[in-house]
Design an enzyme around this catalytic site. Structure first.
Site, short mmCIF file in Angstrom:
data_model
loop_
_atom_site.label_atom_id
_atom_site.label_comp_id
_atom_site.label_asym_id
_atom_site.label_seq_id
_atom_site.Cartn_x
_atom_site.Cartn_y
_atom_site.Cartn_z
N ASN A 39 0.84 -1.20 0.00
CA ASN A 39 0.00 0.00 0.00
C ASN A 39 0.88 1.25 0.00
OD1 ASN A 39 0.54 -0.96 2.67
ND2 ASN A 39 -1.08 0.31 3.52
N GLU A 41 0.24 5.20 0.62
CA GLU A 41 -0.74 6.20 1.04
C GLU A 41 -0.35 7.60 0.55
OE1 GLU A 41 -1.21 5.56 5.26
OE2 GLU A 41 -2.36 3.72 4.90
N CYS A 50 -3.97 0.50 -2.57
CA CYS A 50 -3.85 -0.73 -1.80
C CYS A 50 -2.75 -1.63 -2.35
CB CYS A 50 -5.17 -1.51 -1.84
SG CYS A 50 -6.48 -0.78 -0.83
N GLU A 52 -2.95 -4.73 -3.10
CA GLU A 52 -3.44 -5.58 -4.19
C GLU A 52 -3.38 -4.83 -5.52
OE1 GLU A 52 -4.81 -4.95 -1.26
OE2 GLU A 52 -6.11 -6.57 -0.56
N CYS A 83 -10.40 -4.91 0.50
CA CYS A 83 -11.49 -3.92 0.43
C CYS A 83 -12.35 -4.19 -0.81
CB CYS A 83 -10.91 -2.50 0.41
SG CYS A 83 -10.24 -2.00 -1.18
N CYS A 86 -10.69 -3.54 -4.20
CA CYS A 86 -9.69 -4.55 -4.57
C CYS A 86 -10.34 -5.87 -4.97
CB CYS A 86 -8.69 -4.76 -3.43
SG CYS A 86 -7.51 -3.41 -3.31
N1 THU Z 1 -5.18 -1.79 2.60
C1 THU Z 1 -4.61 -2.56 1.63
O1 THU Z 1 -3.57 -2.21 1.06
N2 THU Z 1 -5.23 -3.72 1.29
C2 THU Z 1 -6.30 -4.24 1.95
O2 THU Z 1 -6.76 -5.33 1.59
C3 THU Z 1 -6.92 -3.51 3.06
C4 THU Z 1 -6.43 -2.11 3.24
C5 THU Z 1 -4.50 -0.56 2.97
C6 THU Z 1 -5.11 0.72 2.49
C7 THU Z 1 -4.59 1.71 3.50
O3 THU Z 1 -3.30 2.16 3.09
C8 THU Z 1 -4.45 0.90 4.77
O4 THU Z 1 -4.46 -0.46 4.39
C9 THU Z 1 -5.55 1.15 5.79
O5 THU Z 1 -6.80 1.03 5.22
#
Ligand code: THU
Length: 130
Positions: A39, A41, A50, A52, A83, A86
């Site tokens: 991920n 941000e 994310c 994925e 999520c 994804c």
């Molecule tokens: N996140 C992911 O990268 N993948 C997931 O399956 C769940 C959430 C990340 C997004 C964000 O940077 C952090 O987790 C918190 O939501």
């Protein structure tokens, strides 16, 4: 390298200063290569991506076409489900029976199929009249 090893390693490169929730994802493509993502941000929160999504982008950028298997890992009490966005992204590149493995860093895991991950997937068939 196993998908677990690859996702565990890339997770540590996640850029998550806002949530502090590091996530790693690893895909084995049908072509037989491993692609990873974490991920990333952004201070403008909705612009974050994310793990994925990163792994899928890497797969496509490197010329592979489809997901044969995907694994996601995070430091959560229980395996964190992908999520909603994804789930749809994975479904774009994976057959319904493809295995999705959700892991925690302390060794818990949950395995399900893409069909179980996203029941009622939106697909091209829904646009058949366009
Ligand atoms: N996140 C992911 O990268 N993948 C997931 O399956 C769940 C959430 C990340 C997004 C964000 O940077 C952090 O987790 C918190 O939501």
């Amino acid at each position: 390298m196993t998908l677990l090893e690859a996702a565990t390693a890339v997770r540590l490169r996640a850029y998550a200063p806002y949530s502090r929730f590091l996530v790693g994802a690893a895909i084995r493509s049908v072509e037989g290569h491993v692609h990873v993502g974490c991920n990333v941000e952004n201070v403008a929160y909705p612009e974050g991506t994310c793990a994925e999504a990163g792994a899928i982008a890497a797969m496509i950028a490197q010329g592979d076409s489809r997901i044969a298997e995907i694994l996601v890992i995070a430091d959560s009490p229980e395996p964190v489900p992908c999520c909603g966005g994804c789930r749809q992204k994975i479904a774009e590149f994976a057959d319904q029976g493809v295995t999705v493995t959700l892991c925690t860093v302390d060794g818990k895991s949950k395995t399900l199929s893409v069909a179980e991950l996203l029941p009622g997937v939106f697909s091209g068939a829904h646009m058949a009249r366009t």
